[in-house]
Design a protein around this motif. Structure first.
Motif, PDB file in Angstrom:
ATOM      1  N   HIS A  81       8.843  -0.698 -33.748  1.00  0.00           N
ATOM      2  CA  HIS A  81       7.410  -0.660 -34.065  1.00  0.00           C
ATOM      3  C   HIS A  81       7.158  -1.147 -35.487  1.00  0.00           C
ATOM      4  O   HIS A  81       6.228  -1.934 -35.724  1.00  0.00           O
ATOM      5  CB  HIS A  81       6.879   0.763 -33.894  1.00  0.00           C
ATOM      6  N   THR A  82       7.982  -0.715 -36.411  1.00  0.00           N
ATOM      7  CA  THR A  82       7.812  -1.123 -37.807  1.00  0.00           C
ATOM      8  C   THR A  82       7.944  -2.628 -37.959  1.00  0.00           C
ATOM      9  O   THR A  82       7.174  -3.265 -38.690  1.00  0.00           O
ATOM     10  CB  THR A  82       8.842  -0.404 -38.695  1.00  0.00           C
ATOM     11  N   HIS A  83       8.908  -3.229 -37.260  1.00  0.00           N
ATOM     12  CA  HIS A  83       9.079  -4.676 -37.333  1.00  0.00           C
ATOM     13  C   HIS A  83       7.842  -5.395 -36.802  1.00  0.00           C
ATOM     14  O   HIS A  83       7.363  -6.379 -37.389  1.00  0.00           O
ATOM     15  CB  HIS A  83      10.319  -5.097 -36.550  1.00  0.00           C
ATOM     16  N   LEU A  84       7.308  -4.892 -35.692  1.00  0.00           N
ATOM     17  CA  LEU A  84       6.113  -5.495 -35.094  1.00  0.00           C
ATOM     18  C   LEU A  84       4.927  -5.446 -36.051  1.00  0.00           C
ATOM     19  O   LEU A  84       4.277  -6.476 -36.293  1.00  0.00           O
ATOM     20  CB  LEU A  84       5.764  -4.769 -33.791  1.00  0.00           C
ATOM     21  N   LEU A 104      23.137   1.902 -25.231  1.00  0.00           N
ATOM     22  CA  LEU A 104      21.798   2.470 -25.137  1.00  0.00           C
ATOM     23  C   LEU A 104      21.516   3.434 -26.284  1.00  0.00           C
ATOM     24  O   LEU A 104      22.370   4.255 -26.649  1.00  0.00           O
ATOM     25  CB  LEU A 104      21.652   3.200 -23.799  1.00  0.00           C
ATOM     26  N   ASP A 105      20.328   3.320 -26.861  1.00  0.00           N
ATOM     27  CA  ASP A 105      19.898   4.236 -27.918  1.00  0.00           C
ATOM     28  C   ASP A 105      19.989   5.671 -27.402  1.00  0.00           C
ATOM     29  O   ASP A 105      19.441   5.986 -26.334  1.00  0.00           O
ATOM     30  CB  ASP A 105      18.464   3.905 -28.325  1.00  0.00           C
ATOM     31  N   HIS A 160      11.520 -14.435 -32.248  1.00  0.00           N
ATOM     32  CA  HIS A 160      12.077 -13.650 -31.148  1.00  0.00           C
ATOM     33  C   HIS A 160      12.863 -12.495 -31.734  1.00  0.00           C
ATOM     34  O   HIS A 160      13.800 -12.698 -32.510  1.00  0.00           O
ATOM     35  CB  HIS A 160      12.985 -14.502 -30.256  1.00  0.00           C
ATOM     36  N   VAL A 161      12.490 -11.275 -31.343  1.00  0.00           N
ATOM     37  CA  VAL A 161      13.145 -10.078 -31.861  1.00  0.00           C
ATOM     38  C   VAL A 161      13.801  -9.330 -30.701  1.00  0.00           C
ATOM     39  O   VAL A 161      13.126  -8.626 -29.944  1.00  0.00           O
ATOM     40  CB  VAL A 161      12.142  -9.157 -32.580  1.00  0.00           C
ATOM     41  N   PRO A 162      15.116  -9.474 -30.540  1.00  0.00           N
ATOM     42  CA  PRO A 162      15.803  -8.702 -29.498  1.00  0.00           C
ATOM     43  C   PRO A 162      16.059  -7.279 -29.968  1.00  0.00           C
ATOM     44  O   PRO A 162      16.386  -7.047 -31.132  1.00  0.00           O
ATOM     45  CB  PRO A 162      17.111  -9.471 -29.313  1.00  0.00           C
ATOM     46  N   HIS A 163      15.892  -6.340 -29.067  1.00  0.00           N
ATOM     47  CA  HIS A 163      16.191  -4.935 -29.353  1.00  0.00           C
ATOM     48  C   HIS A 163      17.268  -4.489 -28.361  1.00  0.00           C
ATOM     49  O   HIS A 163      16.962  -3.946 -27.294  1.00  0.00           O
ATOM     50  CB  HIS A 163      14.933  -4.075 -29.235  1.00  0.00           C
ATOM     51  N   PRO A 164      18.536  -4.738 -28.686  1.00  0.00           N
ATOM     52  CA  PRO A 164      19.618  -4.568 -27.705  1.00  0.00           C
ATOM     53  C   PRO A 164      19.845  -3.138 -27.239  1.00  0.00           C
ATOM     54  O   PRO A 164      20.438  -2.938 -26.180  1.00  0.00           O
ATOM     55  CB  PRO A 164      20.848  -5.113 -28.443  1.00  0.00           C
ATOM     56  N   THR A 165      19.384  -2.128 -27.989  1.00  0.00           N
ATOM     57  CA  THR A 165      19.651  -0.738 -27.614  1.00  0.00           C
ATOM     58  C   THR A 165      18.513  -0.096 -26.835  1.00  0.00           C
ATOM     59  O   THR A 165      18.634   1.050 -26.411  1.00  0.00           O
ATOM     60  CB  THR A 165      19.913   0.122 -28.864  1.00  0.00           C
ATOM     61  N   LEU A 166      17.395  -0.823 -26.640  1.00  0.00           N
ATOM     62  CA  LEU A 166      16.198  -0.208 -26.075  1.00  0.00           C
ATOM     63  C   LEU A 166      15.963  -0.606 -24.622  1.00  0.00           C
ATOM     64  O   LEU A 166      16.580  -1.521 -24.103  1.00  0.00           O
ATOM     65  CB  LEU A 166      14.976  -0.580 -26.926  1.00  0.00           C
ATOM     66  N   LYS A 203      15.687   3.842 -33.283  1.00  0.00           N
ATOM     67  CA  LYS A 203      15.500   2.421 -32.997  1.00  0.00           C
ATOM     68  C   LYS A 203      14.107   2.099 -32.457  1.00  0.00           C
ATOM     69  O   LYS A 203      13.574   1.017 -32.716  1.00  0.00           O
ATOM     70  CB  LYS A 203      16.554   1.950 -32.000  1.00  0.00           C
ATOM     71  N   THR A 204      13.533   3.016 -31.698  1.00  0.00           N
ATOM     72  CA  THR A 204      12.199   2.763 -31.156  1.00  0.00           C
ATOM     73  C   THR A 204      11.184   2.649 -32.283  1.00  0.00           C
ATOM     74  O   THR A 204      10.325   1.760 -32.284  1.00  0.00           O
ATOM     75  CB  THR A 204      11.798   3.890 -30.192  1.00  0.00           C
TER      76      THR A 204
END
Length: 352
Positions: free
Chosen positions: A340-343, A47-48, A316-322, A335-336
């Motif tokens: 957002h930047t990737h989106l 977890l982040d 598909h963009v997984p965010h494993p720590t969020l 990471k949060t």
């Protein structure tokens, strides 16, 4: 945690209840990590720490049981104000009305300074029961400013006053209105996308499906599904792994589901559970995210697989720590913010 850190944490948490979390996240990263405690590791993901710290603060806040929709809505508004951040600077923000399935709906148009010709029609999350234009104002402002596109946030009708499929039909009507009025909104009708987070992601997925299945509807240029709820029937392992303590709980999921679909026989219908559609061919390109600490993670993963199997273009963009709900926490560091930047980079590349 030593006594000095523990005292500092409780003092800051008290300030949080009166103000917001900004003072806490102004602390050095090393201090925030120590305040967060030992790393949380589940199912191979860690977890982040900044989200872990937020969850720790949330546990210190007064508990309110979801006894009725009004109480739940007030609590959700309060949580969304914890980390307000500085509102993104835009050229203008305009409140207006759009067409719903049975009358006019409130909406808000965000126009950035460097606006391209694209538009994202956005549906807020909140289990189809809570949330409004205000709870997602910061997110919509940030998307518009950082992606350089217009964003139209729609205040669809909520359950239990308006049970399913009301929200879905409102979403379809509002998206169609946006395409019909594209020139008035200053956008290219071929660059109108649909998107949302959680329950709003569900509505966006329904709009995309119905735009193909109903022959008289316009098709989105893109569907943006942020940790969407796409199956109100099946229960997957992530529902057990993250049933408590990660923003969205198992009890929340059931409470929202029962309010949105008091008639259980409607739940397998794709108008409510888009993952259960028999035919997923011909859908618009998809940007779909999943969060590693989200009880809805596995149904999002299954939808990503189903979209790909049906031959649809998918990012598909997984965010494993969020956790679930991370998009509304974009003012947190780390990471949060990276999510957002990737989106917005993807939105800019497709719609600007």
């Amino acid at each position: 945690m030593n006594s000095r850190l523990d005292s500092a944490f409780r003092d800051t948490a008290t300030a949080v209840q009166a103000n917001a979390l900004t003072p806490l996240y102004a602390l050095p990263a090393a201090v925030r990590r120590r305040l967060a405690g030992a790393p949380v590791q589940i199912d191979g993901n860690t977890l982040d720490p900044d989200l872990q710290l937020l969850l720790k603060v949330e546990n210190l806040l007064p508990r309110t049981t979801k006894t009725d929709a009004a109480t739940a809505r007030a609590k959700f508004r309060a949580l969304c104000r914890l980390i307000p951040g500085k509102p993104a600077e835009l050229q203008r923000v305009t409140d207006l009305t759009v067409r719903g399935a049975a009358g006019q709906l409130g909406a808000r148009l965000y126009v950035p300074r460097d606006a391209g010709r694209g538009l994202l029609v956005f549906f807020h999350g909140g289990g189809w029961v809570v949330g409004d234009l205000g709870t997602h104002d910061g997110l919509c402002r940030a998307i518009a400013a950082d992606a350089g596109i217009r964003v139209l946030s729609v205040d669809y009708r909520l359950a239990p006053e308006a049970p399913a499929p009301t929200a879905a039909e409102d979403a379809i009507a509002a998206f169609t209105w946006a395409v019909d009025h594209a020139e008035d909104l200053g956008v290219d009708p071929g660059l109108v996308a649909v998107g949302g987070d959680s329950a709003g992601g569900n509505l966006a997925a329904v709009v995309a499906q119905q735009s193909v299945r109903r022959g008289d509807l316009p098709r989105p240029a893109l569907q943006v599904l942020l940790y969407p709820a796409v199956d109100l029937v099946a229960r997957r392992p992530s529902r057990d792994l993250f049933s408590e303590g990660f923003i969205l709980s198992e009890a929340d999921i059931i409470w929202y589901r029962d309010h949105y679909t008091p008639d259980p026989t409607l739940r397998p219908d794709p108008i409510v559970s888009p993952l259960r559609a028999e035919d997923l061919t011909g859908l618009p390109p998809t940007y779909l995210t999943t969060a590693g600490f989200d009880p809805l993670r596995d149904e999002g993963l299954d939808y990503a697989k189903a979209l790909t199997s049906a031959g649809n273009p998918l990012t598909h963009v997984p965010h494993p720590t969020l956790t679930h709900g991370y998009a509304n926490l974009l003012t947190l560091p780390g990471k949060t913010r990276q999510a957002h930047t990737h989106l917005v980079n993807h939105l800019r590349s497709v719609l600007h």
